[in-house]
Structures are given as structure tokens and as C-alpha cells.
Design a protein around this motif. Structure first.
Motif, mmCIF file in Angstrom:
data_model
loop_
_atom_site.group_PDB
_atom_site.id
_atom_site.type_symbol
_atom_site.label_atom_id
_atom_site.label_comp_id
_atom_site.label_asym_id
_atom_site.label_seq_id
_atom_site.Cartn_x
_atom_site.Cartn_y
_atom_site.Cartn_z
ATOM 1 N N TRP A 112 35.640 -22.101 79.207
ATOM 2 C CA TRP A 112 34.385 -22.090 79.953
ATOM 3 C C TRP A 112 33.966 -20.674 80.339
ATOM 4 N N THR A 113 34.909 -19.758 80.398
ATOM 5 C CA THR A 113 34.542 -18.354 80.604
ATOM 6 C C THR A 113 33.735 -17.852 79.418
ATOM 7 N N VAL A 114 34.201 -18.181 78.217
ATOM 8 C CA VAL A 114 33.487 -17.762 77.010
ATOM 9 C C VAL A 114 32.132 -18.453 76.915
ATOM 10 N N GLN A 115 32.094 -19.738 77.246
ATOM 11 C CA GLN A 115 30.825 -20.457 77.191
ATOM 12 C C GLN A 115 29.813 -19.881 78.176
ATOM 13 N N THR A 116 30.294 -19.473 79.347
ATOM 14 C CA THR A 116 29.408 -18.882 80.349
ATOM 15 C C THR A 116 28.848 -17.545 79.874
ATOM 16 N N LEU A 117 29.688 -16.772 79.176
ATOM 17 C CA LEU A 117 29.237 -15.479 78.664
ATOM 18 C C LEU A 117 28.336 -15.622 77.440
ATOM 19 N N LYS A 118 28.466 -16.746 76.756
ATOM 20 C CA LYS A 118 27.725 -16.929 75.505
ATOM 21 C C LYS A 118 26.241 -17.159 75.721
ATOM 22 N N TYR A 119 25.874 -17.981 76.673
ATOM 23 C CA TYR A 119 24.489 -18.414 76.807
ATOM 24 C C TYR A 119 23.509 -17.288 77.121
ATOM 25 N N PRO A 120 23.832 -16.316 77.982
ATOM 26 C CA PRO A 120 22.866 -15.226 78.194
ATOM 27 C C PRO A 120 22.553 -14.445 76.922
ATOM 28 N N THR A 121 23.559 -14.222 76.075
ATOM 29 C CA THR A 121 23.309 -13.485 74.831
ATOM 30 C C THR A 121 22.453 -14.298 73.876
ATOM 31 N N TYR A 122 22.684 -15.610 73.819
ATOM 32 C CA TYR A 122 21.870 -16.453 72.949
ATOM 33 C C TYR A 122 20.418 -16.480 73.416
ATOM 34 N N LEU A 123 20.207 -16.504 74.733
ATOM 35 C CA LEU A 123 18.850 -16.502 75.255
ATOM 36 C C LEU A 123 18.161 -15.165 74.987
ATOM 37 N N PHE A 124 18.928 -14.085 75.030
ATOM 38 C CA PHE A 124 18.349 -12.757 74.838
ATOM 39 C C PHE A 124 18.003 -12.506 73.372
ATOM 40 N N PHE A 125 18.919 -12.834 72.473
ATOM 41 C CA PHE A 125 18.722 -12.512 71.057
ATOM 42 C C PHE A 125 18.035 -13.635 70.277
ATOM 43 N N GLN A 126 18.291 -14.888 70.654
ATOM 44 C CA GLN A 126 17.738 -16.040 69.958
ATOM 45 C C GLN A 126 18.061 -15.974 68.464
ATOM 46 N N ARG A 127 17.051 -15.834 67.574
ATOM 47 C CA ARG A 127 17.311 -15.823 66.128
ATOM 48 C C ARG A 127 17.385 -14.412 65.552
ATOM 49 N N ARG A 128 17.475 -13.398 66.399
ATOM 50 C CA ARG A 128 17.608 -12.025 65.902
ATOM 51 C C ARG A 128 19.077 -11.773 65.591
ATOM 52 N N HIS A 129 19.496 -12.268 64.453
ATOM 53 C CA HIS A 129 20.915 -12.273 64.115
ATOM 54 C C HIS A 129 21.497 -10.874 63.986
ATOM 55 N N MET A 130 20.741 -9.941 63.433
ATOM 56 C CA MET A 130 21.278 -8.609 63.204
ATOM 57 C C MET A 130 21.579 -7.906 64.515
ATOM 58 N N CYS A 131 20.674 -7.989 65.468
ATOM 59 C CA CYS A 131 20.904 -7.373 66.777
ATOM 60 C C CYS A 131 22.040 -8.067 67.518
ATOM 61 N N HIS A 132 22.091 -9.388 67.376
ATOM 62 C CA HIS A 132 23.175 -10.152 67.997
ATOM 63 C C HIS A 132 24.521 -9.731 67.422
ATOM 64 N N ALA A 133 24.571 -9.526 66.111
ATOM 65 C CA ALA A 133 25.817 -9.119 65.465
ATOM 66 C C ALA A 133 26.260 -7.735 65.931
#
Length: 308
Positions: A112-133
Motif C-alpha cells: 500500500w506504500t507503493v500504491q499510495t506513491l503510484k497514483y500521484p504520478t499517474y495523475l500527473f503524467f497520464q498517457r505521457r509514457h516517455m516522461c513517466h519513464a
């Protein structure tokens, strides 16, 4: 002895000693100090000139000339950040959906620590895969370096071997860094993305460092779940490429040489081998956590070295 006699005697001594003091042979010590920090004049003349510049290219370090490295076909090797013997062909036959079920309190906390950290990045990058990577790889290269460093210090303190785990974790960190070097060739991050990397990496490095000091098995479990999310992220990346939502551009030269890809490799091939690497890191860290959860030390089980 009178004053005039002393002056005459000192003058005679100086005339006798001057050739020896200031000769080449007697001044070798002083002259050697100055030439040891720079190549001899003959080497300076042979040093190649930088293209378009008048500067001399330094081709040796304290008299040790770097070896000339070439590919199997005899062409010169163009990379200094890695060598041909560090390249490999990734095993892409991986279980993409493999997941460690969180059964204990520690596992659930890590998950759940990882899940909590995951959602803000997904909201920020969305489908911008290269920046997310780019952000993902700057963070993913931290656990291996921190774990390898602390195991290295532990080995020094206890006068004991590590079972190969120091090398395995440092290999993981270097592999993650090569992922980043590949994405840098494909994307030019904006200033705010660079600032985000600075902030996230600074916070994550310190948090992970103290977590590993307190509980290595928890730290490895967190990394295992982080790598699971990395596998999921790259799977989504591949799906968007296959569906035409992201351009399947040519693979950069650094990726072709590092993973021994064919010359006509595309971005899809690069993401496929990177995902395979992340799956290996996922399994390695969950394995490391399992060893310690069962009351053993990492050194008791040989580390999976040589994948990279």
C-alpha cells in the motif's frame, strides 16, 4: 678566518657546485614532478586535435593509454558508459502478471506504500509514457545502489562475504541507469520535469536509505512492488504503441548496442527488453525479501548474477 677570506671561499664553492645543482641530472626530481602530471612532449605532439577546435585531446591518464575497443565486426566502439562485454540479449519470456500476494502485515504495508506513491504520478503524467519513464528510471536506480552500498559497508564491518548480493544490486542500479540513458535519447525533459526528478529522487533516496537500515526485508519488498508497477507501466506503453496511440519510432543507437538489438529495431523492441529487465528486478527483490523473512541472511543464498 677574515671576512674577505670567507667571501672568497664561498664564491669558490658556488662555482664548483653550480653546474651540478642546475644540471639536468641533478634537477631531475624537480623536473619529474612537473612532467608527471602531463604527457611528455612527444605524446603531446601525437595527440589528436579536437574536431573544429585548437584544443589537444587528452588520450592517456598518467601514462596509461586507454585500450581501443571495437565491435565484433571490427568497427570502433562508440560508447564510454558501457563496454561490449557488458551488453546482453534480454530474456523476454517473462510472466508479466506475476504478483507477490501480500499476506503479512509487512507485505501489506509495502504494497500500500507503493500504491499510495503510484497514483500521484499517474495523475500527473497520464498517457505521457516517455516522461513517466524518465521519472520512473531516476527513482528505480536508487534501491540497488543504496542496498549495494549498505551491504558493502556491512561486509567491511563484519569481515564477511556477501554471497554476490553486492554485485547483483549494483548491477541492478547500473541497468536502471542505462534505461534512463536510453530514454534521454528519445525525450528531452522540460525544466519542470527535471525539477520534479530532483525533488522525488531526493526524498526517495533518504527515505529508502533509512528504511533499508531499519529493515532490509521491508526495503526489498517495497522495491519488488515498485518493479511490479514498472512492468505494468511498460505493458501499457506497449499497448499504446501497438494500438497506434504512440509512435513506434526507430530505436536509439545506444539501445541497439546495449541490448544487442537488430539494426532496424524500433521503440517497441526497446520497451519490450526494458520490461524484461524490470521483471528480473521484481523477482530478485522479492526473492531477497523472502530470504530474510524466513530468518536467513542474503549471503547464505547465491545471488542471481550475470543476467545483465
Amino acid at each position: 678566518m677574515s671576512h674577505n677570506g670567507a667571501v672568497k671561499l664561498s664564491g669558490t664553492l658556488l662555482r664548483q657546485l653550480r653546474p651540478r645543482i642546475f644540471s639536468v641530472s641533478s634537477s631531475y626530481g624537480i623536473r619529474h614532478w612537473s612532467t608527471a602530471a602531463s604527457p611528455p612532449a612527444s605524446e603531446e605532439k601525437k595527440a589528436p586535435q579536437a574536431a573544429g577546435e585548437g584544443k589537444v585531446v587528452i588520450s592517456s591518464y598518467w601514462g596509461v593509454t586507454p585500450a581501443r575497443v571495437s565491435k565484433a565486426d571490427g568497427s570502433p566502439w562508440r560508447w564510454n558508459c558501457f563496454r561490449p562485454w557488458e551488453t546482453y540479449t534480454a530474456d523476454v519470456s517473462i510472466d508479466v502478471k506475476k504478483h507477490h500476494v501480500a499476506s503479512t502485515f509487512m507485505d501489506k504495508f509495502a504494497y500500500w506504500t507503493v500504491q499510495t506513491l503510484k497514483y500521484p504520478t499517474y495523475l500527473f503524467f497520464q498517457r505521457r509514457h516517455m516522461c513517466h519513464a524518465l521519472l520512473l528510471e531516476t527513482v528505480a536506480a536508487v534501491p540497488g545502489m543504496v542496498g549495494g552500498m549498505l551491504l558493502h559497508c556491512k561486509s567491511l564491518r563484519r569481515f564477511e562475504q556477501s554471497g554476490g548480493w553486492i554485485k547483483a544490486l549494483l548491477e541492478e542500479a547500473e541497468n536502471e541507469r542505462m534505461h534512463l540513458m536510453t530514454f534521454i535519447e528519445l525525450s528531452k525533459p522540460q525544466w519542470y520535469e527535471r525539477a520534479l526528478v530532483f525533488a522525488v529522487q531526493g526524498l526517495f533516496f533518504n527515505a529508502y536509505f533509512f528504511t533499508y537500515l531499519a529493515s532490509p526485508k521491508l526495503a526489498h519488498r517495497i522495491t519488488g512492488y515498485l518493479e511490479e508497477e514498472a512492468v505494468n507501466s511498460y505493458t501499457e506503453f506497449l499497448n499504446d504503441i501497438e494500438n497506434g496511440k504512440f509512435e513506434n519510432s526507430p530505436a536509439p543507437a545506444i539501445a541497439i548496442d546495449y541490448w544487442r538489438l537488430p539494426p532496424d529495431a524500433r521503440l517497441k523492441d526497446v520497451i519490450t527488453v526494458i520490461r524484461a529487465d524490470e521483471a528480473h528486478h521484481r523477482d530478485l527483490n522479492h526473492f531477497a525479501s523472502d530470504i530474510q523473512c524466513q530468518g536467513h541472511e542474503l549471503k547464505e543464498y547465491p545471488a542471481p548474477i550475470g543476467y545483465h
